[in-house]
Write a protein that holds these residues in place. Sequence first.
Motif, PDB file in Angstrom:
ATOM      1  N   ASN A 197      61.405  70.171  78.281  1.00 27.84           N
ATOM      2  CA  ASN A 197      61.456  69.793  79.690  1.00 27.84           C
ATOM      3  C   ASN A 197      61.292  68.293  79.875  1.00 27.84           C
ATOM      4  N   VAL A 199      59.698  65.347  82.510  1.00 25.82           N
ATOM      5  CA  VAL A 199      58.639  65.246  83.513  1.00 25.82           C
ATOM      6  C   VAL A 199      58.641  63.877  84.175  1.00 25.82           C
ATOM      7  N   ILE A 223      50.814  65.949  84.416  1.00 29.59           N
ATOM      8  CA  ILE A 223      51.988  66.804  84.242  1.00 29.59           C
ATOM      9  C   ILE A 223      52.468  66.779  82.793  1.00 29.59           C
ATOM     10  N   PHE A 240      60.195  68.266  86.152  1.00 27.39           N
ATOM     11  CA  PHE A 240      58.999  68.589  86.919  1.00 27.39           C
ATOM     12  C   PHE A 240      58.127  67.361  87.170  1.00 27.39           C
ATOM     13  N   GLY A 244      55.689  70.356  91.078  1.00 23.83           N
ATOM     14  CA  GLY A 244      56.659  71.394  90.762  1.00 23.83           C
ATOM     15  C   GLY A 244      58.029  70.852  90.374  1.00 23.83           C
ATOM     16  N   PRO A 245      59.061  71.698  90.439  1.00 23.63           N
ATOM     17  CA  PRO A 245      60.410  71.291  90.023  1.00 23.63           C
ATOM     18  C   PRO A 245      60.962  70.165  90.909  1.00 23.63           C
TER      19      PRO A 245
END
Length: 248
Positions: A197, A199, A223, A240, A244-245
Amino acid sequence: MTTSDSGKRTAGTTTTLITGANKGLGFETARQLVGAGHIVYVGSRDAERGRRAAELLGARWVLLDVTDDDSVAGAVEVVAADGGGLDVLVNNAGIERWGADNSAIGAAEVTAADMRQVFETNAFGMVRVTHAFLPLLRRSAAPVVVNVSSGLGSLSRVSDPDEAAYAFPGVAYPASKTTVNMVTVQYAKAFPQMRINAVEPGFTKTDINGNTGVQSVEEGAEIIVRMARMGSDGPTGGFFDAAGPLPW
């Protein structure tokens, strides 16, 4: 490596490498993950600063210049020799190019050389490190890659006049982080057994912005740490921040 009932990795069993970890967000991320029981490698291109940071953190140190193939290969050898595998990779190392007046280099002034220098660390460096460490990550039962991006890499935000990112004039840094986001998605699709992911730490007080950020490194690292501690049932291929997203 095991996971707890909460989905987070069990303390003391997780090996983590963080690039650019001798200061700023990388250092704070390392501090928090050491506190959570991770065996942390502080990746630093500066030997003295890297050793000092690792000593302060109770972490391990590895010489790692993300722009240099030989340096990255050497770091792989060190980590492999110590334990054989890697559970978490945090691609944190990043730079920005500033103009003579300490402002972001805008579209009228930016050159290919400016772009190349920023991309070499922020984008190509991320790919260089990830590619090199893939064999070690694949030995993990639940491998995780966290790519530190930026809200400035969101095309949606930068093109929306109602967003703060709209006013940022720089070209090289946002473009490099947009690339980070695309590479994140493509890696996540290619390796579905991994949690990969991007961030956005937020506007944090670090050297990259002359310490003009509005939040502390403790807040910014939250995060990164959260995603680094994620279990095998967590999201992948996403972008993210702490809330959140985020939109691409």
